[in-house]
Design a protein around this motif. Sequence first.
Motif, PDB file in Angstrom:
ATOM      1  N   SER A 130       0.808  -1.219   0.000  1.00 47.90           N
ATOM      2  CA  SER A 130       0.000   0.000   0.000  1.00 47.90           C
ATOM      3  C   SER A 130       0.841   1.270   0.000  1.00 47.90           C
ATOM      4  O   SER A 130       0.360   2.336  -0.381  1.00 47.90           O
ATOM      5  CB  SER A 130      -0.940   0.007   1.208  1.00 47.90           C
ATOM      6  OG  SER A 130      -0.194  -0.092   2.420  1.00 47.90           O
ATOM      7  N   THR A 150      -3.332  -6.274  -7.903  1.00 48.14           N
ATOM      8  CA  THR A 150      -4.086  -5.185  -7.288  1.00 48.14           C
ATOM      9  C   THR A 150      -3.167  -3.983  -7.123  1.00 48.14           C
ATOM     10  O   THR A 150      -2.144  -4.067  -6.452  1.00 48.14           O
ATOM     11  CB  THR A 150      -4.644  -5.602  -5.910  1.00 48.14           C
ATOM     12  OG1 THR A 150      -5.490  -6.740  -6.080  1.00 48.14           O
ATOM     13  CG2 THR A 150      -5.439  -4.465  -5.299  1.00 48.14           C
ATOM     14  N   PRO A 152      -2.275  -0.580  -5.511  1.00 45.31           N
ATOM     15  CA  PRO A 152      -2.664   0.114  -4.267  1.00 45.31           C
ATOM     16  C   PRO A 152      -3.322   1.459  -4.532  1.00 45.31           C
ATOM     17  O   PRO A 152      -3.051   2.119  -5.535  1.00 45.31           O
ATOM     18  CB  PRO A 152      -1.326   0.278  -3.529  1.00 45.31           C
ATOM     19  CG  PRO A 152      -0.425  -0.727  -4.129  1.00 45.31           C
ATOM     20  CD  PRO A 152      -0.841  -0.872  -5.552  1.00 45.31           C
ATOM     21  N   SER A 153      -4.171   1.866  -3.596  1.00 46.46           N
ATOM     22  CA  SER A 153      -4.947   3.094  -3.760  1.00 46.46           C
ATOM     23  C   SER A 153      -4.093   4.350  -3.756  1.00 46.46           C
ATOM     24  O   SER A 153      -4.528   5.403  -4.215  1.00 46.46           O
ATOM     25  CB  SER A 153      -6.009   3.195  -2.657  1.00 46.46           C
ATOM     26  OG  SER A 153      -5.384   3.193  -1.373  1.00 46.46           O
ATOM     27  N   ASN A 154      -2.849   4.266  -3.220  1.00 44.47           N
ATOM     28  CA  ASN A 154      -1.994   5.453  -3.151  1.00 44.47           C
ATOM     29  C   ASN A 154      -1.159   5.698  -4.404  1.00 44.47           C
ATOM     30  O   ASN A 154      -0.454   6.693  -4.501  1.00 44.47           O
ATOM     31  CB  ASN A 154      -1.051   5.349  -1.942  1.00 44.47           C
ATOM     32  CG  ASN A 154      -1.788   5.494  -0.628  1.00 44.47           C
ATOM     33  OD1 ASN A 154      -2.726   6.281  -0.526  1.00 44.47           O
ATOM     34  ND2 ASN A 154      -1.386   4.746   0.382  1.00 44.47           N
ATOM     35  N   THR A 156      -0.067   7.038  -7.805  1.00 41.59           N
ATOM     36  CA  THR A 156      -0.446   8.229  -8.576  1.00 41.59           C
ATOM     37  C   THR A 156       0.062   8.185 -10.008  1.00 41.59           C
ATOM     38  O   THR A 156      -0.398   8.965 -10.844  1.00 41.59           O
ATOM     39  CB  THR A 156       0.109   9.503  -7.907  1.00 41.59           C
ATOM     40  OG1 THR A 156       1.543   9.412  -7.837  1.00 41.59           O
ATOM     41  CG2 THR A 156      -0.454   9.671  -6.499  1.00 41.59           C
ATOM     42  N   THR A 173      -8.221  -2.483 -12.200  1.00 46.34           N
ATOM     43  CA  THR A 173      -8.774  -1.240 -11.689  1.00 46.34           C
ATOM     44  C   THR A 173      -7.659  -0.229 -11.485  1.00 46.34           C
ATOM     45  O   THR A 173      -6.702  -0.485 -10.756  1.00 46.34           O
ATOM     46  CB  THR A 173      -9.509  -1.469 -10.356  1.00 46.34           C
ATOM     47  OG1 THR A 173     -10.587  -2.393 -10.567  1.00 46.34           O
ATOM     48  CG2 THR A 173     -10.075  -0.164  -9.824  1.00 46.34           C
ATOM     49  N   PRO A 175      -6.414   2.986  -9.734  1.00 48.09           N
ATOM     50  CA  PRO A 175      -6.827   3.736  -8.538  1.00 48.09           C
ATOM     51  C   PRO A 175      -7.194   5.181  -8.843  1.00 48.09           C
ATOM     52  O   PRO A 175      -6.676   5.792  -9.790  1.00 48.09           O
ATOM     53  CB  PRO A 175      -5.587   3.662  -7.633  1.00 48.09           C
ATOM     54  CG  PRO A 175      -4.846   2.462  -8.113  1.00 48.09           C
ATOM     55  CD  PRO A 175      -5.075   2.401  -9.583  1.00 48.09           C
ATOM     56  N   SER A 176      -8.059   5.732  -8.014  1.00 46.09           N
ATOM     57  CA  SER A 176      -8.593   7.077  -8.261  1.00 46.09           C
ATOM     58  C   SER A 176      -7.547   8.177  -8.145  1.00 46.09           C
ATOM     59  O   SER A 176      -7.734   9.269  -8.674  1.00 46.09           O
ATOM     60  CB  SER A 176      -9.734   7.365  -7.271  1.00 46.09           C
ATOM     61  OG  SER A 176      -9.265   7.271  -5.932  1.00 46.09           O
ATOM     62  N   LYS A 177      -6.411   7.905  -7.457  1.00 42.55           N
ATOM     63  CA  LYS A 177      -5.391   8.936  -7.293  1.00 42.55           C
ATOM     64  C   LYS A 177      -4.421   9.036  -8.476  1.00 42.55           C
ATOM     65  O   LYS A 177      -3.592   9.943  -8.514  1.00 42.55           O
ATOM     66  CB  LYS A 177      -4.598   8.681  -6.004  1.00 42.55           C
ATOM     67  CG  LYS A 177      -5.401   8.872  -4.724  1.00 42.55           C
ATOM     68  CD  LYS A 177      -4.536   8.656  -3.489  1.00 42.55           C
ATOM     69  CE  LYS A 177      -5.350   8.825  -2.211  1.00 42.55           C
ATOM     70  NZ  LYS A 177      -4.522   8.602  -0.994  1.00 42.55           N
ATOM     71  N   THR A 276     -14.358  -1.087  -8.441  1.00 41.07           N
ATOM     72  CA  THR A 276     -13.428  -0.191  -7.758  1.00 41.07           C
ATOM     73  C   THR A 276     -12.517  -0.913  -6.769  1.00 41.07           C
ATOM     74  O   THR A 276     -11.435  -0.435  -6.473  1.00 41.07           O
ATOM     75  CB  THR A 276     -14.200   0.913  -7.016  1.00 41.07           C
ATOM     76  OG1 THR A 276     -15.165   0.306  -6.141  1.00 41.07           O
ATOM     77  CG2 THR A 276     -14.932   1.812  -8.007  1.00 41.07           C
ATOM     78  N   THR A 277     -12.958  -2.044  -6.247  1.00 36.04           N
ATOM     79  CA  THR A 277     -12.117  -2.864  -5.376  1.00 36.04           C
ATOM     80  C   THR A 277     -12.223  -4.318  -5.807  1.00 36.04           C
ATOM     81  O   THR A 277     -13.314  -4.879  -5.850  1.00 36.04           O
ATOM     82  CB  THR A 277     -12.529  -2.744  -3.903  1.00 36.04           C
ATOM     83  OG1 THR A 277     -12.498  -1.378  -3.506  1.00 36.04           O
ATOM     84  CG2 THR A 277     -11.576  -3.531  -3.011  1.00 36.04           C
TER      85      THR A 277
END
Length: 544
Positions: A130, A150, A152-154, A156, A173, A175-177, A276-277
């Motif tokens: 992460s 996968t 990680p969400s962090n 960029t 997926t 990540p949104s960042k 999203t996940t």
Amino acid sequence: MGKCKLKIVSMVLTVIIVFSLFPATVALAGTRASGTCGSNLNWTLSDTGTLTISGSGNMDNWISESRVPWREYRSSIKSVVFSGNITSIGKYSFFQCSNLTSIKIPESVTLIDKFAFKECTNLKSVNIPSGVTAINASVFYQCSSLTNITIPSNVTMIGSSAFEYCTNLNNITIPSKVTEIGSYAFSNCNSFTNITIPSGVVTIYQSIFNNCKNLKTVSIPNSVTSMGYYVFTGCESLTDIYFAGTREKFTKFLCYSSIDKSVNIHYGSTAPVSITTQPKDYSGAVGSAASFSVTASGTGLSYQWQVYSNGVWSNSNATGSNTNKISFNVTNSHNGKKYRCVVTDKNGQKVTSNAASITVVASSITITKQPSNYTGGVGNTASFSVTAQGTGLSYIWQVYSNGAWRNSGATGAKTSKISFKVSNDHNGMKYRCVIKDANGQKVVTDVVSVKVVAAPSITRQPSDYSGSVGSQASFSIAASGSGLTYQWQMYTNGAWKNSGATGAKTSKITFNVTNSHSGMKYRCIVKDSYGQKVVSNTAVVRVI
């Protein structure tokens, strides 16, 4: 004498120079080679193909694959073990490690540098910690066996060619960042079908989705202001692009991006459904409770979990298989099975999650006797029990209610045996026991249920009897139920007592009338095999 000393010193210096030039050395028995790979990092390669990297800090960044210290052994590396506080994976670290199938990167790692896993053609799964914020250029280039990852969400930034030629990579997926996706990042990824570009991305660089032959839908945010050449070249299955901005804005992109005229472009809209996940792999012992979950965005979503077995994906019927979370108790047969979820929106558009797999591991708890289902009547005492072996075992019985498992408060709920009085509300309820040992390992019993059976009922009541002395009186009833038994009683001296007359334990009793029978009352008690009973109406003897 002086010359002798000089020769010895010269030989020692020669050895030192040789060792400094070639840090990989043959080591102890069982170790094929070893050396250093960072200021405070060491590596060893076992005879069985396990590369162990230990210590703390960053791995070295090698300027080419030829400088990696274990380069001559890379085809022998089958697994990698990290020990210590390792903070980065250096450039070219595992380049062309063709027999490496999976790797678990420690949570302390914050950087995976360029070409780290390039051309690891048999690498199937990777966990990215992460703390990682960037996936640099060509990190997973040509990892053609990679199916599950996968991000990680962090994170960029996804660098150029980061996943290029990952031909078996399932739906991924972003990540949104993420604000930057480099050119060719997903080029020639032939397996995923849907992609959503995060709202922070401004530029879609050249050939990002080039030759993604199974890509069907793409969602592009209004934040995008420019698009490079050949973005969708070779995307032969592409049917829909959802652009959150205006037609006028998107028209500027069309001459560069090689979008086929047959593709439907939806303006002012985002893709109707996206994941999203993603679900994550599960490892656990036989009897443990496995679960996979997925989160998705869209309208009117429905879910169907599927299991891959014997070369075919088929719908699962496990608990929650039509929700976003599926769960079940692990058996030996689950080892290696894969699960995925197909999510469908109200318009029938679908997206499929990544596949997550199960690994069955040895357990220190053994269930030697599973609980059994209970069938009984209202008012009876139901009980479930389990027998298990292990150290320092603790128990908690759970009941499935309103779509979720919750701890029971019934008698014995924290022991190996639970019991409770049965009511109609218990019918169909499910129970299980979670068992933990002194080390925190846990297993879950089979799920058992309560079946409440209806009490016996009398369908024909006995009728009064009138007759003279010497006549033969009889009373009979008809009843429904399971395993029925009968007991006729007569009321005498102010109390009911069991009769000993002919047929007193059947549905029909008979006796010869005497003067003493005048006004005497009879009834029948009917019981079923579960202990439930019903009492008939009272019938009277009249002597005439």
